[in-house]
Design an enzyme around this catalytic site. Sequence first.
Site, PDB file in Angstrom:
ATOM      1  N   HIS A  86      44.896 -87.026  29.545  1.00 25.48           N
ATOM      2  CA  HIS A  86      43.449 -87.485  30.274  1.00 25.48           C
ATOM      3  C   HIS A  86      43.074 -87.635  29.095  1.00 25.48           C
ATOM      4  O   HIS A  86      42.622 -87.540  27.936  1.00 25.48           O
ATOM      5  CB  HIS A  86      42.760 -85.326  30.970  1.00 25.48           C
ATOM      6  CG  HIS A  86      42.080 -85.979  30.968  1.00 25.48           C
ATOM      7  ND1 HIS A  86      41.593 -86.482  32.812  1.00 25.48           N
ATOM      8  CD2 HIS A  86      40.218 -85.595  30.184  1.00 25.48           C
ATOM      9  CE1 HIS A  86      40.142 -86.704  32.181  1.00 25.48           C
ATOM     10  NE2 HIS A  86      39.586 -86.155  31.074  1.00 25.48           N
ATOM     11  N   SER A  87      41.573 -88.318  29.912  1.00 25.61           N
ATOM     12  CA  SER A  87      41.117 -89.867  28.813  1.00 25.61           C
ATOM     13  C   SER A  87      41.667 -90.588  27.677  1.00 25.61           C
ATOM     14  O   SER A  87      43.254 -90.861  28.237  1.00 25.61           O
ATOM     15  CB  SER A  87      39.826 -88.894  28.411  1.00 25.61           C
ATOM     16  OG  SER A  87      38.681 -89.983  27.994  1.00 25.61           O
ATOM     17  N   MET A  88      41.534 -90.393  26.540  1.00 23.58           N
ATOM     18  CA  MET A  88      42.375 -90.567  25.016  1.00 23.58           C
ATOM     19  C   MET A  88      43.459 -90.190  25.302  1.00 23.58           C
ATOM     20  O   MET A  88      44.734 -90.752  24.970  1.00 23.58           O
ATOM     21  CB  MET A  88      41.674 -89.849  23.963  1.00 23.58           C
ATOM     22  CG  MET A  88      42.853 -90.180  22.997  1.00 23.58           C
ATOM     23  SD  MET A  88      42.386 -89.704  21.460  1.00 23.58           S
ATOM     24  CE  MET A  88      42.728 -87.713  21.247  1.00 23.58           C
ATOM     25  N   ALA A  90      45.757 -90.053  28.013  1.00 25.58           N
ATOM     26  CA  ALA A  90      46.249 -90.704  28.785  1.00 25.58           C
ATOM     27  C   ALA A  90      47.307 -91.408  27.376  1.00 25.58           C
ATOM     28  O   ALA A  90      48.344 -92.142  27.768  1.00 25.58           O
ATOM     29  CB  ALA A  90      45.597 -91.702  29.633  1.00 25.58           C
ATOM     30  N   SER A 113      44.756 -90.021  33.910  1.00 28.19           N
ATOM     31  CA  SER A 113      43.911 -89.332  34.010  1.00 28.19           C
ATOM     32  C   SER A 113      42.568 -89.665  33.379  1.00 28.19           C
ATOM     33  O   SER A 113      42.379 -89.969  32.378  1.00 28.19           O
ATOM     34  CB  SER A 113      44.176 -87.476  34.302  1.00 28.19           C
ATOM     35  OG  SER A 113      42.483 -87.155  34.399  1.00 28.19           O
TER      36      SER A 113
END
Length: 248
Positions: A86-88, A90, A113
């Site tokens: 998720h976010s970083m 990813a 995500s």
Amino acid sequence: MAWLQRTRVAPGAAFRVVCFPHAGGTAAFFRHWASPGGRFEVYAVRYPGRAERAAEPCATDVRDLAAGVAPAIAALADRPVALFGHSMGAWAAFETALLLERGGVPPSRLFVSGASAPPPRPAPAGLETASPDELATTLVRLGGTDPALLDDPGLLDRYFPYIRADLLMASRYAARPADRVGCPVTGVLGDADPVTGPGQASGWSHRTTGGFRQLVVPGGHFYLADDPPLALLDAEPASSPRTAPIPT
């Protein structure tokens, strides 16, 4: 300290999902994630510099972080393993997937995500001079950080070092132009995400040779805090178990 934390034992699980937290996040973000029917096991990545690994230096490079966690994930590959970031997280999952593929233990699928495609160049400087209050306010506004952080100087002093380290690490990251994973990539994006739009997220299609699918779900940048995409993880599992260890 172990890189991975399993949320719940599922002896008959057909596959596993390894989750990478966002910048400023911990493995505890995924502590309640579990397959409703026990079809898969969930593991969360423990980043250094926080929680159980608070005595360790924070990671400073996304690729170094990936190199640390990849052998631990390879050890789970007696059955298919998917990666979820998720976010970083990813970007960290993407770099880990590249390492696993090069080591002969390809992940079955990569879920990205709330994240734009890996940037071709580092972000402009700026975080180096941001105050703890400014960084914490930014994270709280996105919805993934407890607002109490802004009201408790003790909490802010405790969390600030790894929050700054993560944000700096993300801002300094740039993907190699030719890097692509061979596994399928599924992108998940909140329809009210103020950070990542559909156009930015669709760039992941250029980072895989295995096919790309993008889903838009209700919510903001942290849509998954209230509604974890467990049904999606169950519906798009991988297919081929891998058993070869990654070189060390």
